[in-house]
Motif scaffolding. Structure first.
Motif, mmCIF file in Angstrom:
data_model
loop_
_atom_site.group_PDB
_atom_site.id
_atom_site.type_symbol
_atom_site.label_atom_id
_atom_site.label_comp_id
_atom_site.label_asym_id
_atom_site.label_seq_id
_atom_site.Cartn_x
_atom_site.Cartn_y
_atom_site.Cartn_z
ATOM 1 N N UNK A 15 22.882 47.677 40.983
ATOM 2 C CA UNK A 15 21.753 47.683 41.782
ATOM 3 C C UNK A 15 21.489 46.051 41.900
ATOM 4 N N UNK A 16 22.507 45.061 42.609
ATOM 5 C CA UNK A 16 22.844 44.014 43.002
ATOM 6 C C UNK A 16 23.642 44.340 43.970
ATOM 7 N N UNK A 17 23.663 45.300 44.803
ATOM 8 C CA UNK A 17 24.591 45.334 46.058
ATOM 9 C C UNK A 17 24.063 45.082 46.911
ATOM 10 N N UNK A 18 23.053 45.424 47.480
ATOM 11 C CA UNK A 18 21.951 45.552 48.765
ATOM 12 C C UNK A 18 20.948 44.306 48.577
ATOM 13 N N UNK A 19 21.265 43.475 47.611
ATOM 14 C CA UNK A 19 20.201 42.589 47.790
ATOM 15 C C UNK A 19 20.036 41.032 48.150
ATOM 16 N N UNK A 20 20.651 41.048 49.570
ATOM 17 C CA UNK A 20 20.661 39.355 50.037
ATOM 18 C C UNK A 20 19.452 38.750 50.610
ATOM 19 N N UNK A 21 19.031 37.457 50.592
ATOM 20 C CA UNK A 21 17.677 37.119 50.242
ATOM 21 C C UNK A 21 18.305 35.991 51.765
ATOM 22 N N UNK A 22 16.825 35.809 52.484
ATOM 23 C CA UNK A 22 16.995 34.316 53.634
ATOM 24 C C UNK A 22 17.392 33.387 52.460
ATOM 25 N N UNK A 23 18.603 32.388 52.492
ATOM 26 C CA UNK A 23 19.453 31.249 52.550
ATOM 27 C C UNK A 23 20.257 31.153 52.516
ATOM 28 N N UNK A 24 20.838 32.746 52.419
ATOM 29 C CA UNK A 24 21.987 32.660 51.708
ATOM 30 C C UNK A 24 22.277 33.444 50.333
ATOM 31 N N UNK A 25 23.407 32.891 49.409
ATOM 32 C CA UNK A 25 23.932 33.256 48.445
ATOM 33 C C UNK A 25 22.828 32.215 47.461
ATOM 34 N N UNK A 26 23.269 31.157 46.861
ATOM 35 C CA UNK A 26 22.308 30.613 46.033
ATOM 36 C C UNK A 26 20.953 31.110 46.335
ATOM 37 N N UNK A 27 19.934 31.811 47.347
ATOM 38 C CA UNK A 27 18.901 32.229 46.928
ATOM 39 C C UNK A 27 18.760 33.293 46.134
ATOM 40 N N UNK A 28 19.774 34.098 46.919
ATOM 41 C CA UNK A 28 20.235 35.107 46.286
ATOM 42 C C UNK A 28 20.458 35.738 45.070
ATOM 43 N N UNK A 29 20.984 34.993 44.551
ATOM 44 C CA UNK A 29 21.237 34.529 43.196
ATOM 45 C C UNK A 29 19.471 34.657 41.967
ATOM 46 N N UNK A 30 19.105 33.488 42.942
ATOM 47 C CA UNK A 30 18.068 33.275 42.260
ATOM 48 C C UNK A 30 16.602 34.290 42.760
ATOM 49 N N UNK A 31 16.952 35.198 43.629
ATOM 50 C CA UNK A 31 15.883 36.604 44.087
ATOM 51 C C UNK A 31 16.791 37.028 42.478
ATOM 52 N N UNK A 32 17.805 37.522 42.939
ATOM 53 C CA UNK A 32 18.023 38.681 42.298
ATOM 54 C C UNK A 32 18.041 38.748 40.652
ATOM 55 N N UNK A 33 17.712 37.546 39.920
ATOM 56 C CA UNK A 33 18.337 36.949 38.317
ATOM 57 C C UNK A 33 16.534 37.730 37.723
ATOM 58 N N UNK A 34 15.443 38.063 38.334
ATOM 59 C CA UNK A 34 14.653 38.606 37.034
ATOM 60 C C UNK A 34 14.870 40.334 37.196
ATOM 61 N N UNK A 35 15.716 40.718 38.445
ATOM 62 C CA UNK A 35 15.936 42.339 38.758
ATOM 63 C C UNK A 35 17.075 42.572 37.673
ATOM 64 N N UNK A 36 18.185 42.032 37.359
ATOM 65 C CA UNK A 36 18.779 42.020 36.372
ATOM 66 C C UNK A 36 18.031 41.918 34.885
ATOM 67 N N UNK A 37 17.434 41.933 34.824
ATOM 68 C CA UNK A 37 16.546 41.839 33.351
ATOM 69 C C UNK A 37 16.103 43.399 33.025
ATOM 70 N N UNK A 38 16.049 44.130 34.279
ATOM 71 C CA UNK A 38 16.028 45.214 33.528
ATOM 72 C C UNK A 38 16.600 46.678 32.843
ATOM 73 N N UNK A 39 18.060 46.179 33.800
ATOM 74 C CA UNK A 39 19.289 46.768 32.954
ATOM 75 C C UNK A 39 19.117 45.958 31.909
ATOM 76 N N UNK A 40 19.297 44.645 31.697
ATOM 77 C CA UNK A 40 19.459 43.916 30.334
ATOM 78 C C UNK A 40 18.357 44.777 29.549
ATOM 79 N N UNK A 41 17.117 45.284 29.288
ATOM 80 C CA UNK A 41 16.059 45.919 29.130
ATOM 81 C C UNK A 41 17.169 47.152 28.500
ATOM 82 N N UNK A 42 17.092 47.878 30.052
ATOM 83 C CA UNK A 42 18.189 49.461 30.207
ATOM 84 C C UNK A 42 19.139 49.352 28.745
#
Lengths: 178, 189
Positions: free
Chosen positions: A119-146
């Motif tokens: 679910x996060x393998x292809x995630x990469x945001x402008x601004x590197x690792x910090x921004x990617x983590x920040x951006x990926x967090x809401x997407x990880x709530x989906x598998x949490x819900x599953x």
């Protein structure tokens, strides 16, 4: 059964859509500034709202998956058996792979270790690792819900959270409520 | 030797550029002589006009921003290069397609001068990809196709955190794609 690309592209829109709904409900007059596709959730005020929505979508999907795909198999022996069902069958269905490791303390706590979480393998945001983590967090709530949804359908109430320090390594922590 | 890599979207915007080494061999003079040889094409003539006007504009803008990390001259040249490359591939592609007859939609592959070679690949979605190399390189169309399928689609299109529309001022900018391109191109060299 499901095109993994189609699912992936749909999931990519889940978070921006949740954010738009949340914005529209709280600030209807600011409709013109709504989040575009690929938008990173950065306003704290909407984060809780987005969490409930995205986790809720996952929960709904998890409930449905449990009903649709558990009917072929024998009854579950115990909670560990249910966790194995999620790690193998459900994960194969959603991510085309099984969970890498399943850990448990045999007292109601389970950890799914994902070294390459799809679910996060292809995630990469402008601004590197910090921004990617920040951006990926809401997407990880989906598998949490599953996970929570599948367990709920099987009669188990659980608190599910995730942890990550370096994507795409993700730990899903599950505490069964006794 | 691979010099640089460029992607243009269907709105003719340069949405990604990456350079690997100094390119002293393809300077403004060689570009101009090259332009002159194919400028009879109408569409290219108009493209050239816009290049000229924007160059004047960017030269004026370029003066105050001396303290940026990229030297203003280098920056201005890169913008101009993008327009020149786009203009060149656009008209060459149209020419090649027109003259190739019925099944000529994919007929422009590359051109070369005595200083460099330009490799061209276009996707069905009108994404144009260009690779500039030394003239002795065999065709790198397959490499461009690989970059499209394995890097662009995977790390830009399927990347939930990436915008889906880009422009020359807001280009593709994410580590997975950037590092992927860098590794792939260095693997070719």
């Amino acid at each position: 059964m499901v095109s993994s690309t189609a699912l992936e592209l749909l999931l990519a829109e889940v978070v921006p859509a949740a954010l738009r709904v949340s914005q529209e409900l709280t600030e209807p007059e600011e409709g013109s500034k709504m989040a575009p596709f690929g938008y990173l959730v950065d306003s704290e005020s909407h984060l809780d709202n987005v969490y409930f929505r995205v986790e809720g979508y996952g929960y709904r999907v998890g409930r449905g998956i449990a009903e649709s795909f558990s009917n072929e198999r024998p009854h579950f022996a115990d909670t560990l058996d249910m966790m194995k069902f999620i790690c193998k069958d459900v994960w194969l269905l959603l991510y085309n792979k099984q969970v890498d490791h399943l850990k448990t303390n045999h007292r109601g706590t389970f950890v799914f270790v994902e070294n390459q979480f799809r679910g996060c393998q292809r995630m990469s945001a402008k601004g590197g690792q910090v921004e990617t983590m920040k951006g990926a967090t809401p997407y990880l709530w989906f598998p949490v819900g599953v996970i929570r949804g599948v367990l709920a359908a099987l009669g188990i109430q659980a608190d599910v959270t995730f942890e990550t320090t370096q994507l795409p390594v993700v730990y899903f922590n599950i505490h069964v409520v006794q | 030797m691979i010099y640089s890599f460029w992607i243009f979207d269907r709105h003719s915007e340069c949405i990604y550029t990456k350079e690997w080494s100094e390119q002293p061999t393809y300077g403004p003079t060689s570009n101009h002589s090259h332009n002159a040889s194919i400028s009879s094409n109408h569409s290219f003539g108009s493209a050239q006009g816009s290049v000229g006007s924007s160059r004047r504009a960017s030269r004026i803008e370029g003066i105050p921003s001396v303290n940026t990390s990229i030297h203003p001259v280098a920056k201005r040249n890169r913008e101009d290069d993008a327009k020149l490359i786009f203009g060149a591939v656009f008209s060459l592609r149209n020419m090649a397609t027109k003259w190739a007859g019925e099944n000529g939609t994919d007929s422009f592959v590359s051109f070369k001068t005595n200083k460099y070679k330009l490799h061209y690949f276009e996707t069905p979605t009108n994404l144009k990809m260009v690779l500039l190399t030394d003239p002795s390189r065999p065709s790198l169309r397959d490499a461009l196709h690989d970059i499209y399928v394995n890097l662009f689609v995977e790390y830009v299109i399927k990347n939930a955190l990436s915008p889906q529309e880009f422009s020359s001022t807001n280009p593709i900018d994410n580590d997975l794609f950037n590092n992927g391109v860098d590794t792939y191109i260095k693997g070719l060299a």
